[in-house]
Design a protein around this motif. Structure first.
Motif, PDB file in Angstrom:
ATOM      1  N   GLU A 154       0.842  -1.184   0.000  1.00 23.11           N
ATOM      2  CA  GLU A 154       0.000   0.000   0.000  1.00 23.11           C
ATOM      3  C   GLU A 154       0.880   1.237   0.000  1.00 23.11           C
ATOM      4  N   LYS A 155       0.542   2.175  -0.869  1.00 22.25           N
ATOM      5  CA  LYS A 155       1.417   3.316  -1.121  1.00 22.25           C
ATOM      6  C   LYS A 155       0.723   4.631  -0.808  1.00 22.25           C
ATOM      7  N   VAL A 156       1.534   5.607  -0.365  1.00 18.51           N
ATOM      8  CA  VAL A 156       1.064   6.966  -0.162  1.00 18.51           C
ATOM      9  C   VAL A 156       1.948   7.894  -0.995  1.00 18.51           C
ATOM     10  N   ILE A 157       1.355   8.993  -1.448  1.00 18.62           N
ATOM     11  CA  ILE A 157       2.038   9.902  -2.374  1.00 18.62           C
ATOM     12  C   ILE A 157       2.796  10.956  -1.586  1.00 18.62           C
ATOM     13  N   ARG A 158       4.088  11.071  -1.873  1.00 14.13           N
ATOM     14  CA  ARG A 158       4.941  12.062  -1.223  1.00 14.13           C
ATOM     15  C   ARG A 158       5.079  13.329  -2.064  1.00 14.13           C
ATOM     16  N   GLY A 159       4.812  13.235  -3.347  1.00 13.70           N
ATOM     17  CA  GLY A 159       4.886  14.386  -4.238  1.00 13.70           C
ATOM     18  C   GLY A 159       4.678  13.931  -5.658  1.00 13.70           C
ATOM     19  N   PHE A 160       4.346  14.885  -6.546  1.00 14.49           N
ATOM     20  CA  PHE A 160       4.108  14.529  -7.948  1.00 14.49           C
ATOM     21  C   PHE A 160       4.242  15.759  -8.823  1.00 14.49           C
ATOM     22  N   PHE A 161       4.545  15.510 -10.109  1.00 15.67           N
ATOM     23  CA  PHE A 161       4.431  16.510 -11.163  1.00 15.67           C
ATOM     24  C   PHE A 161       3.912  15.837 -12.422  1.00 15.67           C
ATOM     25  N   LEU A 162       3.025  16.510 -13.141  1.00 14.53           N
ATOM     26  CA  LEU A 162       2.575  16.118 -14.471  1.00 14.53           C
ATOM     27  C   LEU A 162       2.872  17.293 -15.389  1.00 14.53           C
ATOM     28  N   ASP A 163       3.629  17.047 -16.476  1.00 18.92           N
ATOM     29  CA  ASP A 163       4.219  18.138 -17.240  1.00 18.92           C
ATOM     30  C   ASP A 163       4.147  17.846 -18.731  1.00 18.92           C
ATOM     31  N   ASN A 164       3.486  18.721 -19.475  1.00 16.51           N
ATOM     32  CA  ASN A 164       3.521  18.668 -20.933  1.00 16.51           C
ATOM     33  C   ASN A 164       4.898  19.148 -21.387  1.00 16.51           C
ATOM     34  N   THR A 165       5.622  18.316 -22.136  1.00 22.43           N
ATOM     35  CA  THR A 165       7.014  18.628 -22.455  1.00 22.43           C
ATOM     36  C   THR A 165       7.198  19.436 -23.735  1.00 22.43           C
ATOM     37  N   ALA A 166       6.146  19.648 -24.508  1.00 27.79           N
ATOM     38  CA  ALA A 166       6.282  20.390 -25.765  1.00 27.79           C
ATOM     39  C   ALA A 166       6.432  21.881 -25.499  1.00 27.79           C
ATOM     40  N   GLY A 167       6.908  22.611 -26.506  1.00 27.37           N
ATOM     41  CA  GLY A 167       7.015  24.058 -26.418  1.00 27.37           C
ATOM     42  C   GLY A 167       6.043  24.738 -27.365  1.00 27.37           C
ATOM     43  N   GLY A 168       6.007  26.053 -27.314  1.00 28.70           N
ATOM     44  CA  GLY A 168       5.158  26.834 -28.213  1.00 28.70           C
ATOM     45  C   GLY A 168       3.695  26.565 -28.000  1.00 28.70           C
ATOM     46  N   ASP A 169       2.912  26.603 -29.100  1.00 23.20           N
ATOM     47  CA  ASP A 169       1.464  26.427 -29.003  1.00 23.20           C
ATOM     48  C   ASP A 169       1.071  25.035 -28.513  1.00 23.20           C
ATOM     49  N   ALA A 170       1.958  24.058 -28.692  1.00 24.16           N
ATOM     50  CA  ALA A 170       1.664  22.695 -28.238  1.00 24.16           C
ATOM     51  C   ALA A 170       2.046  22.475 -26.782  1.00 24.16           C
ATOM     52  N   GLY A 171       2.510  23.526 -26.116  1.00 19.23           N
ATOM     53  CA  GLY A 171       3.039  23.377 -24.769  1.00 19.23           C
ATOM     54  C   GLY A 171       2.004  23.248 -23.683  1.00 19.23           C
ATOM     55  N   ASP A 172       0.728  23.452 -24.002  1.00 21.33           N
ATOM     56  CA  ASP A 172      -0.330  23.211 -23.025  1.00 21.33           C
ATOM     57  C   ASP A 172      -1.570  22.720 -23.746  1.00 21.33           C
ATOM     58  N   ASN A 173      -2.525  22.210 -23.007  1.00 20.83           N
ATOM     59  CA  ASN A 173      -3.698  21.580 -23.586  1.00 20.83           C
ATOM     60  C   ASN A 173      -4.929  21.817 -22.729  1.00 20.83           C
TER      61      ASN A 173
END
Length: 271
Positions: free
Chosen positions: A213-232
């Protein structure tokens, strides 16, 4: 040895989630599962210290801009706050938020409230003396100036420094955040792990992890593209612990043609 018990609050949304629940000792898994729009407060039990085990959201009518995301225990109200919403908060979503309720003996709870733009690192002065490990209890993020595409979301601690990120690709929009956490004695935890990887042309992936059984100590979720594709726009967002792995989700409605994204998960197993 204590038999593990599971408390599920609300009604599961068919087809959205799988459980991944396994047996363990000395902890009680408490979950809120259901569907909502905007912010909801789900009643939960009051025993034990809540350590974040998983969070998962999915808009049921396509993808959207994001204004607020929350998975925040509210012990004084015997509730968990859940939010996954754009600016008007009227779009339905399915959710699942789980906490491992553990014996609070020796655990030091704390919280941090801040205002940031893009990314910020701040010192935590709450660390007790001795061998303690930072574990998340919950989080709340909200853009202060409307809703936006999402590039990165995350919170993690290192060396008593808390780093938070919540931004679109240019990272200049102010946001308010709250982080609830606990300093857990190292003796109360088993293995400490960190998973980092990049995902291509898919909105979901499975990441191997230590058993238990696991507990979360930290996290990141990151879109790696740049420019107009850099977010969604966002439809799916989540980190779900299973017996020997994590399921990680971060996508819009067309994940196969989305830019690559990267995840980081810091976690601990319970003993």
């Amino acid at each position: 040895m204590k038999k593990r018990s599971i408390i599920t609050v609300a009604v599961a949304v068919a087809g959205l989630f799988t459980s991944g629940v396994t047996a363990a000792d000395a902890a009680q898994l408490e979950e809120v599962i259901g569907s909502a729009h905007g912010t909801v407060f789900r009643g939960v039990g009051v025993f034990g210290a809540p350590l974040l085990g998983r969070f998962q959201y999915q808009f049921t009518n396509g993808d959207h801009h994001i204004r607020q995301v929350a998975a925040m225990p509210l012990p004084q109200q015997s509730a968990v706050e859940v939010t996954f919403a754009d600016e008007n908060g009227d779009d339905n979503y399915g959710y699942r938020v789980s906490h491992e309720r553990v014996d609070p003996t020796g655990i030091v709870p704390a919280s941090f409230h801040g205002i940031c733009a893009g990314a910020c690192t701040v010192p935590l002065f709450t660390r007790p003396a001795g061998d303690f490990v930072f574990v998340l209890s919950g989080f709340r993020f909200g853009f202060d100036n409307g809703d936006h595409h999402l590039d990165m979301i995350g919170v993690a601690e290192s060396g008593s420094l808390l780093t938070v990120q919540y931004k679109d690709t240019n990272g200049d929009d102010p946001f308010t955040y709250d982080v609830s956490y606990a300093w857990v004695p190292r003796s109360r935890l088993g293995s400490l792990g960190e998973n980092v990887n990049t995902v291509h042309a898919a909105g979901r992936t499975t990441s191997p992890a230590f058993a238990g059984e696991k507990v979360i100590r930290g996290f990141f979720l990151d879109n790696t593209a740049g420019g107009d594709a850099g977010d969604n726009h966002i439809r799916d967002l989540g980190i779900v612990a299973n017996a020997n792995s994590f399921d990680v989700q971060y996508s819009d409605s067309n994940a196969a043609d989305s830019a690559d994204w990267r995840y980081l998960i810091r976690y601990a197993t319970l003993v």
